[in-house]
Structures are given as C-alpha cells and as structure tokens.
Design a protein around this motif. Structure first.
Motif, short mmCIF file in Angstrom:
data_model
loop_
_atom_site.label_atom_id
_atom_site.label_comp_id
_atom_site.label_asym_id
_atom_site.label_seq_id
_atom_site.Cartn_x
_atom_site.Cartn_y
_atom_site.Cartn_z
N ASN A 1 0.83 -1.21 0.00
CA ASN A 1 0.00 0.00 0.00
C ASN A 1 0.86 1.26 0.00
O ASN A 1 0.38 2.35 0.31
CB ASN A 1 -0.96 0.01 1.19
CG ASN A 1 -0.24 0.21 2.52
OD1 ASN A 1 0.97 0.02 2.62
ND2 ASN A 1 -0.98 0.57 3.55
N PHE A 2 2.14 1.09 -0.34
CA PHE A 2 3.06 2.24 -0.34
C PHE A 2 2.58 3.33 -1.29
O PHE A 2 2.58 4.52 -0.94
CB PHE A 2 4.47 1.79 -0.73
CG PHE A 2 5.44 2.92 -0.87
CD1 PHE A 2 6.01 3.51 0.25
CD2 PHE A 2 5.79 3.41 -2.12
CE1 PHE A 2 6.90 4.57 0.12
CE2 PHE A 2 6.67 4.46 -2.26
CZ PHE A 2 7.23 5.04 -1.14
N ASP A 3 2.17 2.96 -2.49
CA ASP A 3 1.74 3.95 -3.48
C ASP A 3 0.53 4.74 -2.98
O ASP A 3 0.46 5.96 -3.16
CB ASP A 3 1.41 3.27 -4.81
CG ASP A 3 2.64 2.63 -5.45
OD1 ASP A 3 3.76 3.05 -5.12
OD2 ASP A 3 2.47 1.71 -6.27
N ILE A 4 -0.42 4.04 -2.35
CA ILE A 4 -1.62 4.70 -1.84
C ILE A 4 -1.26 5.68 -0.72
O ILE A 4 -1.70 6.84 -0.72
CB ILE A 4 -2.63 3.65 -1.32
CG1 ILE A 4 -3.14 2.79 -2.47
CG2 ILE A 4 -3.80 4.33 -0.60
CD1 ILE A 4 -3.99 1.63 -2.02
N ILE A 5 -0.46 5.22 0.24
CA ILE A 5 -0.10 6.06 1.39
C ILE A 5 0.76 7.23 0.94
O ILE A 5 0.58 8.37 1.40
CB ILE A 5 0.63 5.22 2.46
CG1 ILE A 5 -0.26 4.07 2.95
CG2 ILE A 5 1.07 6.10 3.62
CD1 ILE A 5 -1.54 4.53 3.63
N TYR A 6 1.70 6.99 0.03
CA TYR A 6 2.56 8.07 -0.48
C TYR A 6 1.70 9.18 -1.09
O TYR A 6 1.91 10.37 -0.83
CB TYR A 6 3.51 7.49 -1.53
CG TYR A 6 4.57 8.45 -2.03
CD1 TYR A 6 5.86 8.41 -1.52
CD2 TYR A 6 4.29 9.39 -3.03
CE1 TYR A 6 6.85 9.27 -1.98
CE2 TYR A 6 5.26 10.26 -3.49
CZ TYR A 6 6.54 10.20 -2.96
OH TYR A 6 7.50 11.07 -3.42
N LYS A 7 0.74 8.79 -1.90
CA LYS A 7 -0.12 9.77 -2.56
C LYS A 7 -0.96 10.55 -1.55
O LYS A 7 -1.06 11.78 -1.62
CB LYS A 7 -1.02 9.08 -3.58
CG LYS A 7 -1.93 10.01 -4.38
CD LYS A 7 -2.70 9.23 -5.43
CE LYS A 7 -3.55 10.16 -6.29
NZ LYS A 7 -4.60 10.84 -5.54
#
Length: 242
Positions: free
Chosen positions: A230-236
């Motif tokens: 979920n790195f991409d989601i949290i980063y965004k």
C-alpha cells in the motif's frame, strides 16, 4: 533385442499426481463423514488433509486477504504540513527507490528534468534520491539531490524536512512471508505521519508436495502469490493529495 525405457517428464506427472491427491482427500473425508454422519467433519477433514500438501498456500491467501481488506488504507496518523500551494517543503526517499541511470554514474540533465517533472507539483524545494548505474562490470550506487521549482542550493547540507524510510521487519511466519515497512516522518517534529507495507511471499522446495507431487522450483514460483503493498496509496495521500 535392445530394451527401451519410457521416461515421462515430471511436468506431465504434475497434474495427475495433484488431482489424485486431492481426490484421495475428498474420498477419505466423504467416507468418514458418512460413517460418522457429520457434515462438519467432512470439511474439517478435507481442509486438514489438503493442508498436508498445500498448508502454506492457504496461509498465504489468508495473509494477503487480511492486508487487502483490513490494512490497506488505515495507517495514516497525522496531517502533513504543507505551504499555501499545498506543497511539502522537501523530501528524502534515499534507500526507498533507486533511480536507474542510463548515461553515466551521475544524473544527466535529461534525467534531472524527468525527476523535476515528476515531483515539482507537490515538493517546493528539493528531493533526495538514490541512484545506481552499471559500469565496468559492477553496480555503482549514489545519492543525489535534485532542486525543484528553480530553487538554488543555498545550503547543500540542509536536511530534507520529510523523510521516507524502508526497513525489513520480522514476521511471525518468516518461511511463508516477509514484510517491508515504510515510515513517513516529519524530521522537524519527529512525528511519524504514516506507515506503509510491502508484503512478499517466500517459496521453498522442501515440502510434501515437492517430494511426492512433482512441485519443482518453477511450479512453486508459478503458484506463488504476488506481493501486495500500500506504499503507493499512502505516499499519494500523505505527500501529494491536498
């Protein structure tokens, strides 16, 4: 008269062997459940017998579903401070993402412009990144700072306001899955804004199915579950969204 020996490739034995094992599990479970007149016993026995060969696959599906449905977007703890243009001040992602260099051991002007185009709309000053290149039969790693929005390097030792770190953490089933944890930190206040994860699944070749059901290393890779993150989601949500 010469003798002939028929050699059957293991790949042809994979499907019959596994279908035979699954059929055996169904038969034994059905037979005992009918004798003892218990439907629940059928499912308990079936899962138990199938677990002899496929227990890790069942566990992997359970772990993947847990992170998919429960943990995907629940790890943001604080609001990210931003300027009037909804940009963060500066960011370090060293060690999190390694930018591949195409032309030399340092960022070219073309690559710098590519990085600026990706990050200028949500970062005000600069971004610190890791780079790597392959030269002279070896990998060369480096860290570089790219200034954004026409900012100039007044203080090259200035630390980034926000930092994303990546760490391999222990899991309670290390032979089945591993986990990378990402932390989004405001270095000015030392507040952890959010955490993210990357779950990957481990394969091995010393199980019952490898010995008796013709699961070779390639089959293990083919049936292994893809990583979930979920790195991409949290980063965004933490760094980009207003």
């Amino acid at each position: 008269m010469p003798s002939f020996e028929l050699v059957v490739p293991e790949s042809f034995l994979f499907i019959p062997a596994n279908l035979s094992f699954i059929s055996f599990c169904f038969f034994i479970s059905f037979l005992l459940s009918r004798i003892l007149k218990s439907t629940i016993l059928f499912f308990v026995l079936l899962i138990s017998l199938l677990s002899i060969a496929y227990y890790d696959i069942f566990i992997k599906y359970a772990i993947r579903n847990y992170y998919s449905f429960v943990k995907m977007d629940s790890q943001i703890y604080a609001k990210t401070p931003k300027n009037s243009e909804f940009k963060i001040e500066s960011l370090s992602i060293i060690g999190v993402y390694n930018y591949p260099l195409k032309y030399s051991t340092a960022l070219s002007e073309t690559e710098i412009e590519e990085i600026k185009e990706l990050h200028e709309y949500y970062i005000e000053k600069f971004i610190d990144i890791s780079t790597y290149s392959y030269k002279f039969n070896r990998y060369i790693a480096n860290n570089e700072r790219v200034y954004l929005n026409r900012n100039i390097p007044l203080n090259k030792n200035e630390p980034a306001r926000f930092e994303v770190t990546k760490k391999l953490v222990d899991t309670f089933l290390p032979k089945i899955y591993g986990k990378y944890e990402y932390r989004f930190v405001d270095k000015q206040t030392n507040i952890v804004l959010a955490t993210a994860f990357n779950i990957f699944f481990v394969t091995s070749n010393d199980k019952f199915r490898n010995r008796y059901l013709y699961w070779n290393p390639q089959k293990e890779e083919d049936f292994n579950l893809p990583a979930i993150q979920n790195f991409d989601i949290i980063y965004k949500r933490v760094l980009i969204d207003n």
